[in-house]
Design a protein around this motif. Structure first.
Motif, PDB file in Angstrom:
ATOM      1  N   MET A   1      59.027  85.431   2.394  1.00 30.81           N
ATOM      2  CA  MET A   1      57.690  84.834   2.312  1.00 30.81           C
ATOM      3  C   MET A   1      57.393  84.436   0.876  1.00 30.81           C
ATOM      4  O   MET A   1      57.801  85.113  -0.064  1.00 30.81           O
ATOM      5  CB  MET A   1      56.644  85.827   2.823  1.00 30.81           C
ATOM      6  N   TRP A   2      56.680  83.326   0.713  1.00 32.12           N
ATOM      7  CA  TRP A   2      56.259  82.894  -0.612  1.00 32.12           C
ATOM      8  C   TRP A   2      54.969  82.105  -0.492  1.00 32.12           C
ATOM      9  O   TRP A   2      54.616  81.618   0.568  1.00 32.12           O
ATOM     10  CB  TRP A   2      57.352  82.067  -1.292  1.00 32.12           C
ATOM     11  N   ARG A   3      54.271  82.024  -1.594  1.00 33.19           N
ATOM     12  CA  ARG A   3      52.984  81.333  -1.645  1.00 33.19           C
ATOM     13  C   ARG A   3      53.190  79.990  -2.338  1.00 33.19           C
ATOM     14  O   ARG A   3      53.826  79.908  -3.379  1.00 33.19           O
ATOM     15  CB  ARG A   3      51.977  82.186  -2.413  1.00 33.19           C
ATOM     16  N   THR A   4      52.666  78.951  -1.743  1.00 30.25           N
ATOM     17  CA  THR A   4      52.737  77.622  -2.340  1.00 30.25           C
ATOM     18  C   THR A   4      51.324  77.173  -2.670  1.00 30.25           C
ATOM     19  O   THR A   4      50.361  77.571  -2.022  1.00 30.25           O
ATOM     20  CB  THR A   4      53.376  76.609  -1.381  1.00 30.25           C
ATOM     21  N   GLY A   5      51.211  76.363  -3.666  1.00 32.23           N
ATOM     22  CA  GLY A   5      49.885  75.862  -4.030  1.00 32.23           C
ATOM     23  C   GLY A   5      49.751  75.705  -5.523  1.00 32.23           C
ATOM     24  O   GLY A   5      50.682  75.950  -6.287  1.00 32.23           O
ATOM     25  N   GLU A   6      48.566  75.333  -5.929  1.00 28.98           N
ATOM     26  CA  GLU A   6      48.300  75.066  -7.336  1.00 28.98           C
ATOM     27  C   GLU A   6      48.381  76.312  -8.200  1.00 28.98           C
ATOM     28  O   GLU A   6      48.902  76.287  -9.292  1.00 28.98           O
ATOM     29  CB  GLU A   6      46.900  74.432  -7.478  1.00 28.98           C
ATOM     30  N   ASN A   7      47.854  77.430  -7.706  1.00 28.56           N
ATOM     31  CA  ASN A   7      47.746  78.613  -8.545  1.00 28.56           C
ATOM     32  C   ASN A   7      48.387  79.812  -7.862  1.00 28.56           C
ATOM     33  O   ASN A   7      47.710  80.605  -7.215  1.00 28.56           O
ATOM     34  CB  ASN A   7      46.268  78.881  -8.859  1.00 28.56           C
ATOM     35  N   GLU A   8      49.699  79.954  -8.018  1.00 32.95           N
ATOM     36  CA  GLU A   8      50.403  81.069  -7.388  1.00 32.95           C
ATOM     37  C   GLU A   8      50.015  82.400  -8.005  1.00 32.95           C
ATOM     38  O   GLU A   8      50.048  83.427  -7.346  1.00 32.95           O
ATOM     39  CB  GLU A   8      51.915  80.854  -7.486  1.00 32.95           C
ATOM     40  N   VAL A   9      49.634  82.396  -9.292  1.00 33.21           N
ATOM     41  CA  VAL A   9      49.249  83.632  -9.975  1.00 33.21           C
ATOM     42  C   VAL A   9      47.946  84.168  -9.393  1.00 33.21           C
ATOM     43  O   VAL A   9      47.787  85.373  -9.192  1.00 33.21           O
ATOM     44  CB  VAL A   9      49.115  83.395 -11.497  1.00 33.21           C
TER      45      VAL A   9
ATOM     46  N   LYS B   1      60.279  81.948   5.832  1.00 35.33           N
ATOM     47  CA  LYS B   1      61.552  81.497   6.375  1.00 35.33           C
ATOM     48  C   LYS B   1      62.224  82.695   7.032  1.00 35.33           C
ATOM     49  O   LYS B   1      62.346  83.757   6.427  1.00 35.33           O
ATOM     50  CB  LYS B   1      62.450  80.955   5.261  1.00 35.33           C
ATOM     51  N   THR B   2      62.663  82.535   8.256  1.00 36.73           N
ATOM     52  CA  THR B   2      63.377  83.581   8.978  1.00 36.73           C
ATOM     53  C   THR B   2      64.859  83.249   8.979  1.00 36.73           C
ATOM     54  O   THR B   2      65.249  82.123   9.281  1.00 36.73           O
ATOM     55  CB  THR B   2      62.871  83.712  10.429  1.00 36.73           C
ATOM     56  N   THR B   3      65.680  84.240   8.627  1.00 33.86           N
ATOM     57  CA  THR B   3      67.127  84.087   8.650  1.00 33.86           C
ATOM     58  C   THR B   3      67.696  85.058   9.666  1.00 33.86           C
ATOM     59  O   THR B   3      67.329  86.235   9.681  1.00 33.86           O
ATOM     60  CB  THR B   3      67.734  84.380   7.257  1.00 33.86           C
ATOM     61  N   TRP B   4      68.585  84.568  10.517  1.00 33.79           N
ATOM     62  CA  TRP B   4      69.202  85.400  11.550  1.00 33.79           C
ATOM     63  C   TRP B   4      70.601  85.806  11.101  1.00 33.79           C
ATOM     64  O   TRP B   4      71.362  84.973  10.616  1.00 33.79           O
ATOM     65  CB  TRP B   4      69.275  84.649  12.871  1.00 33.79           C
ATOM     66  N   HIS B   5      70.917  87.082  11.278  1.00 30.53           N
ATOM     67  CA  HIS B   5      72.202  87.637  10.890  1.00 30.53           C
ATOM     68  C   HIS B   5      72.885  88.231  12.119  1.00 30.53           C
ATOM     69  O   HIS B   5      72.244  88.924  12.906  1.00 30.53           O
ATOM     70  CB  HIS B   5      72.018  88.749   9.849  1.00 30.53           C
ATOM     71  N   ARG B   6      74.177  87.980  12.251  1.00 33.10           N
ATOM     72  CA  ARG B   6      74.967  88.574  13.330  1.00 33.10           C
ATOM     73  C   ARG B   6      75.532  89.890  12.810  1.00 33.10           C
ATOM     74  O   ARG B   6      76.246  89.912  11.806  1.00 33.10           O
ATOM     75  CB  ARG B   6      76.098  87.634  13.730  1.00 33.10           C
TER      76      ARG B   6
END
Length: 144
Positions: free
Chosen positions: A60-68, A77-82
């Motif tokens: 997870m991450w924050r996007t936008g003008e002021n991340e601070v 983003k979900t990643t699947w692992h076998r």
């Protein structure tokens, strides 16, 4: 100490003198996530059985003008692992008790391989060979 060093160095005989130093290396993976489907157990060509399941990890991450200042949209983003479990005791416990939605911590190593799919096409596969699985939740719901 010298005996240990001699075990790690191999000298070639003959006209060319060279040495090969065997180095330690590491292939470790640590995952914390949720199981995507109930495990299955497979046995191919009389080889040892293996328990296989998928594990989802989220970034997870924050996007936008002021991340601070923590304003803006949150992206994920979900990643699947076998995951493959070969160790006999761990393989059987994992097959019996892991269920879809279980939260697990998995330690193991990366393994890259190839297989031929049902259409006879060669495919690449990346698998985590688990040597430790820690159960962080169970699927037993409290009775109301």
């Amino acid at each position: 100490m010298i005996a240990v060093f001699r075990q790690l160095v191999r000298h070639e005989s003959g006209d060319t003198v060279g040495s090969l130093v065997l180095e330690r290396s590491m292939n470790r993976v640590q995952l914390l996530g949720r199981v995507g489907q109930d495990p299955i157990m497979r046995q191919v060509d009389g080889k040892n059985p293996v328990t296989i399941f998928s594990l989802a990890t989220n970034e997870m991450w924050r996007t936008g003008e002021n991340e601070v200042a923590q304003t803006g949209d949150i992206s994920q983003k979900t990643t699947w692992h076998r995951i493959s479990v070969f160790r006999p005791g761990l393989r059987d416990v994992t097959y019996q008790y892991v269920k879809k939605g279980s939260r697990l911590y998995v330690e193991g190593k990366l393994d890259y391989g190839e297989y031929t799919d049902k259409n006879n096409v060669r495919r690449q596969a990346t698998t985590i060979i688990a040597d430790n699985v820690i159960f962080l939740s169970d699927n037993i719901k409290e009775k109301v």
